[in-house]
Enzyme design. Structure first.
Site, PDB file in Angstrom:
ATOM      1  N   HIS A 144     -10.647   1.998  -0.226  1.00  0.00           N
ATOM      2  CA  HIS A 144     -10.761   3.487  -0.540  1.00  0.00           C
ATOM      3  C   HIS A 144     -10.846   3.587  -2.314  1.00  0.00           C
ATOM      4  O   HIS A 144     -10.710   4.848  -2.691  1.00  0.00           O
ATOM      5  CB  HIS A 144      -9.111   4.158  -0.146  1.00  0.00           C
ATOM      6  N   ASN A 198      -4.110   4.213  -1.461  1.00  0.00           N
ATOM      7  CA  ASN A 198      -3.801   5.317  -0.332  1.00  0.00           C
ATOM      8  C   ASN A 198      -2.935   6.488  -0.879  1.00  0.00           C
ATOM      9  O   ASN A 198      -2.443   7.312  -0.185  1.00  0.00           O
ATOM     10  CB  ASN A 198      -3.073   4.697   0.756  1.00  0.00           C
ATOM     11  N   ASP A 213       0.850  -1.276   0.181  1.00  0.00           N
ATOM     12  CA  ASP A 213       0.146   0.058  -0.068  1.00  0.00           C
ATOM     13  C   ASP A 213       0.799   1.547   0.041  1.00  0.00           C
ATOM     14  O   ASP A 213       1.385   1.719   0.986  1.00  0.00           O
ATOM     15  CB  ASP A 213      -1.023   0.184   1.257  1.00  0.00           C
TER      16      ASP A 213
HETATM   17 FE   FE2 Z   1      -7.434  -0.339   2.707  1.00  0.00          FE
END
Ligand code: FE2
Length: 258
Positions: free
Chosen positions: A66, A38, A8
């Protein structure tokens, strides 16, 4: 075939570190996957961020809970097969839950993402969604699954469910790299690849606002942490659609980069 999975990528420091890593080591890999949900200050991905990642040598960017935070995603997901969202969104969601692309070796690689259902939005069953997809794909496919989930138990169970059926099942979302990598029946597994970003943070955000919210129970806008970043990733060696090796990577960006 050597595959790199970058965990991430969180906000500007994460993007900076990921790009620096790829500039230095990108040539060592035949196929690069990165989680980019992110990258826009912690919340989603914009067109500019996606282009920067693809230009840096990433082949496929995965998303997660997200996905829809930055509005560009609605368009981007319809435009490019290099950006995917969880497969187990209900039918009709924009974009793809999996994608098949060619690696530098000429081999085809299928990347799939599913999202867990514990402490996350209640999507369709990730187990059944994977089952349905795997029966559809050609037998000899090289499949890499991104398990975007909060609970270790759910990721561990998904990993076992996939053992012997895919090349790798790698966890994302919890942002702290775990040390439980294994290969079972030819399937590489790791509960979480970890976050590419500022490790001295509340999984990417500054501590101040996070602690304020915990202590007071009151709302306060999170702010992405700044400072030196570390790339958390996994290097896989694959052959014939199965894993020969799995190795965790933690690479701190050079001094002065922040
Ligand atoms: Fe996540």
């Amino acid at each position: 075939m050597r595959v790199l999975y970058i965990g991430d990528i969180f906000s500007t420091p994460g993007l900076r570190a990921a790009k620096a890593f790829l500039k230095r080591f990108g040539e060592d890999y035949d196929f690069v996957i990165a989680n980019g949900e992110n990258v826009a200050g912690g919340f989603g991905i914009t067109r500019k961020h996606l282009h920067e990642l693809l230009e840096a040598g990433v082949d496929v960017v995965t998303l997660g809970n997200h996905t829809w935070d930055a509005k560009d995603a609605f368009e981007l997901l319809e435009e490019t097969p290099r950006l995917i969202r969880p497969l187990n969104y209900p039918p009709g969601a924009p974009g793809l839950g999996y994608t098949t692309l060619e690696a530098r070796t000429g081999e085809r690689v299928t990347v799939v993402q599913v999202m867990g259902r514990i402490f996350l939005p209640a999507l369709d069953c990730p187990f059944r969604a994977l089952d349905a997809l795997l029966t559809e794909l050609p037998e000899a496919s090289t499949v890499i699954v991104d398990l975007h989930a909060e609970a270790t138990s759910e990721k561990r169970a998904l990993g076992e469910f996939l053992a012997g059926r895919v090349a790798a099942a790698l966890g994302t979302h919890t942002h702290v790299q775990t040390a439980d990598e294994l290969i079972k029946r030819g399937t590489a597994y790791l509960t979480d690849v970890g976050m590419t970003g500022v490790q001295d943070s509340a999984i990417g955000m500054r501590f101040d606002e996070v602690i304020y919210r915990f202590v007071t129970g009151l709302p306060k806008r999170y702010k992405p942490a700044e400072g030196p970043a570390t790339v958390c990733a996994v290097a896989l060696e694959l052959a014939g659609g199965r894993a020969k090796s799995v190795a965790r990577i933690q690479w701190a960006e050079p001094d002065g980069a922040a």
